[in-house]
Design a protein around this motif. Structure first.
Motif, short mmCIF file in Angstrom:
data_model
loop_
_atom_site.label_atom_id
_atom_site.label_comp_id
_atom_site.label_asym_id
_atom_site.label_seq_id
_atom_site.Cartn_x
_atom_site.Cartn_y
_atom_site.Cartn_z
N PRO A 1 -39.39 89.39 -41.13
CA PRO A 1 -38.26 89.04 -40.64
C PRO A 1 -38.86 87.87 -39.34
N GLY A 2 -38.08 86.78 -39.18
CA GLY A 2 -38.58 85.97 -38.21
C GLY A 2 -39.62 85.26 -38.29
N GLY A 3 -40.29 85.27 -39.70
CA GLY A 3 -41.50 84.46 -39.86
C GLY A 3 -41.54 83.73 -41.05
N LEU A 4 -42.46 84.00 -42.06
CA LEU A 4 -42.51 83.44 -43.38
C LEU A 4 -41.46 84.23 -44.35
N HIS A 5 -40.93 83.69 -45.24
CA HIS A 5 -40.10 84.49 -46.21
C HIS A 5 -39.89 83.82 -47.50
N VAL A 6 -39.49 84.46 -48.42
CA VAL A 6 -39.00 83.88 -49.71
C VAL A 6 -37.64 83.77 -49.55
N MET A 7 -36.93 82.56 -49.80
CA MET A 7 -35.67 82.40 -49.43
C MET A 7 -34.77 82.34 -50.91
N LEU A 8 -33.71 83.19 -50.98
CA LEU A 8 -32.90 83.03 -52.12
C LEU A 8 -31.89 82.35 -51.68
N LEU A 9 -31.51 81.11 -52.53
CA LEU A 9 -30.23 80.36 -52.41
C LEU A 9 -29.26 80.68 -53.40
N ASP A 10 -27.89 80.46 -53.26
CA ASP A 10 -26.95 80.47 -54.33
C ASP A 10 -27.08 81.96 -55.07
N MET A 11 -26.97 83.10 -54.01
CA MET A 11 -26.92 84.33 -54.99
C MET A 11 -25.51 84.72 -55.19
N PRO A 12 -25.29 84.62 -56.54
CA PRO A 12 -24.00 84.95 -57.20
C PRO A 12 -23.40 86.29 -56.62
N ALA B 1 -39.93 78.93 -33.78
CA ALA B 1 -39.06 78.25 -32.52
C ALA B 1 -39.05 76.89 -32.66
N ALA B 2 -37.71 76.42 -32.60
CA ALA B 2 -37.45 75.07 -32.93
C ALA B 2 -37.96 73.98 -32.05
N ASP B 3 -38.16 74.55 -30.77
CA ASP B 3 -38.87 73.76 -29.92
C ASP B 3 -40.44 73.35 -29.76
N ASP B 4 -41.03 74.06 -30.85
CA ASP B 4 -42.49 73.89 -31.06
C ASP B 4 -42.85 72.53 -31.62
N GLY B 5 -42.00 71.74 -31.77
CA GLY B 5 -41.82 70.23 -32.14
C GLY B 5 -42.73 69.80 -33.40
N GLY C 1 -32.78 81.90 -25.07
CA GLY C 1 -32.07 80.64 -25.17
C GLY C 1 -33.05 79.70 -26.22
N GLY C 2 -34.20 80.19 -26.54
CA GLY C 2 -34.92 79.42 -27.30
C GLY C 2 -34.32 79.29 -28.88
N MET C 3 -34.44 78.08 -29.42
CA MET C 3 -33.77 77.89 -30.47
C MET C 3 -34.74 78.17 -31.75
N MET C 4 -34.24 78.84 -32.82
CA MET C 4 -35.00 79.22 -33.94
C MET C 4 -34.69 78.31 -35.12
N GLU C 5 -35.47 77.87 -36.17
CA GLU C 5 -34.79 77.25 -37.24
C GLU C 5 -35.78 77.50 -38.37
#
Lengths: 213, 196
Positions: B155-166, B92-96, B132-136
């Motif tokens: 989902p919505g928590g910890l994850h391994v993110m894959l970037l630049d998937m061809p 939640a983005a507003d947890d500061g 309305g809560g922001m998530m980031e």
């Protein structure tokens, strides 16, 4: 015991009878409104979004799309962005699950995806992305920041794009899904993580209300 | 540490029991993965999956239990799957307590306690989204694996993110994901691509 005596005294009995009566009355009222209720968030003062419109990027470009459902239909609206690997696809899959559960009734539900990252999300990418999840969809791509903010404000949605120290674009966004009726008001909102079952129940209920009215 | 041998063995035994249970449960979906590294530390990895998403970005989720205190400090996949792999958390983005300095801080010595609070959040399950809560998402330097505790990436928590998937991740396909650990040898797990 004193307390028993008190309970037995006529005055107290009358008092208890009154309490019982009120409780029964409340229970009856409770039953009367015991028609199935929406599982999502319902505001006492519904958000009016029908006056807001955004340009359509896909499947076919169009100048403007207004946030109200067609007669007898519902419009599901989500604000997201394509490089969102976790929250957005999760919601899209949940929504797809809800539509699948609705069966034929899903034909009366439209889906609109508003990109909060229009600079990076091209019409072609939006089309490709939504096609992955839905048979029918509308991709909305604000052409200016003001346009995006006006739409967000109407829905009480929000988003923020920042570039971190390493030059990586980071997007924070509200992850709520909105259901808009033909009157251009938000009928129910689903927070992130709402189950497909609950979404389907809400949609069924709302479609029933539309059919009745 | 020699003095900790007996409890450690007990934990390993427990992990083995969990492993057996997990393998029973695996009859359901058949994609559970169990791996045991050198005689010292044992890992149980369960239900490793990635959602089928269009080319671009994706996320991998799984549950992992380590017999010893350890931490995931990095991950990698074949470049045909994704060019860049990062550890992320949706919050939640507003947890500061967003700490930008954490980004890219993958080298140097890793303090297992860095993300102690991360672990707490995760154990308590999903952050219920607020209207309305922001998530980031934010990158995390490590995912702590306290001994014997099942850490859940979901989902919505910890994850391994894959970037630049061809390419798009095709439903039904599998790929290997190698987890770099703070203490133990790298652990390779098999990830199933699902439509879920």
């Amino acid at each position: 015991m004193g307390s028993t005596d008190v309970l037995r005294s006529p005055k107290r009995l009358r008092w208890w009878a009154a309490v019982l009566g009120v409780a029964l009355g409340l229970a009856v009222v409770g039953c009367a409104s015991d028609a199935p209720e929406l599982g999502g968030i319902v505001r006492p003062q519904p958000l009016a979004v029908g006056d807001i419109s955004l340009p359509v990027a896909a499947p076919e470009a169009a100048d403007s799309f207004e946030f109200s459902a067609d007669e007898g239909r519902l419009l599901v609206v989500y604000f997201g962005y394509l490089s969102c690997p976790d929250v957005c696809p999760t919601t899209m899959v949940d929504l797809r699950g809800a539509l699948a559960e609705l069966g034929e009734a899903a034909d009366t539900v439209d889906v609109a995806f508003v990109t909060v990252d229009p600079e990076r999300d091209t019409p072609e990418q939006l089309d490709n992305y939504l096609d992955h999840f839905f048979d029918r969809y509308v991709a909305l791509r604000p052409s200016t920041v003001d346009e995006l903010r006006a739409a967000e404000e109407a829905f009480t949605a929000s988003s923020e794009i920042t570039v971190n120290g390493a030059g990586v674009v980071e997007v924070a966004h509200s992850a709520t899904t909105y259901v808009v009726g033909p009157d251009g008001t938000v009928l129910v909102e689903w927070a992130f993580g709402t189950t497909p079952e609950l979404m389907a129940d809400d949609l069924r209920l709302l479609l029933g209300d539309l059919a009745d009215s | 540490m020699p003095t900790f041998s007996p409890p450690r063995r007990a934990v390993a035994g427990l992990a083995a029991a969990v492993l057996l249970l997990a393998s029973c449960a695996s009859d359901d979906n058949g994609d559970d993965e169990v791996d045991v590294t050198d005689g010292d530390a044992a890992f149980v990895v369960d239900d490793a999956w990635a959602r089928s998403t269009p080319a671009g970005r994706g996320a991998v989720y799984f549950q992992i239990t380590s017999s010893d205190d350890d931490a995931i400090v990095g991950a990698s996949v074949d470049s045909s799957i994704a060019a860049v792999v990062e550890l992320h958390e949706t919050v939640a983005a507003d947890d500061g307590d967003v700490d930008p300095s954490m980004d890219g801080d993958m080298d140097g010595d890793m303090d297992g306690d860095t993300n102690g609070d991360t672990n707490g959040d995760m154990a308590s399950g999903d952050d219920e989204g607020h209207g309305g809560g922001m998530m980031e998402m934010r990158e995390v330097a490590s995912i702590p694996l306290p001994a014997g505790e099942t850490v859940v990436l979901e989902p919505g928590g910890l994850h391994v993110m894959l970037l630049d998937m061809p390419e798009m991740l095709e439903i039904g396909s599998v790929f290997d994901l190698t987890l770099e650990l703070e203490t133990a040898e790298p652990l390779t797990i098999t990830v199933s691509v699902r439509d879920a």
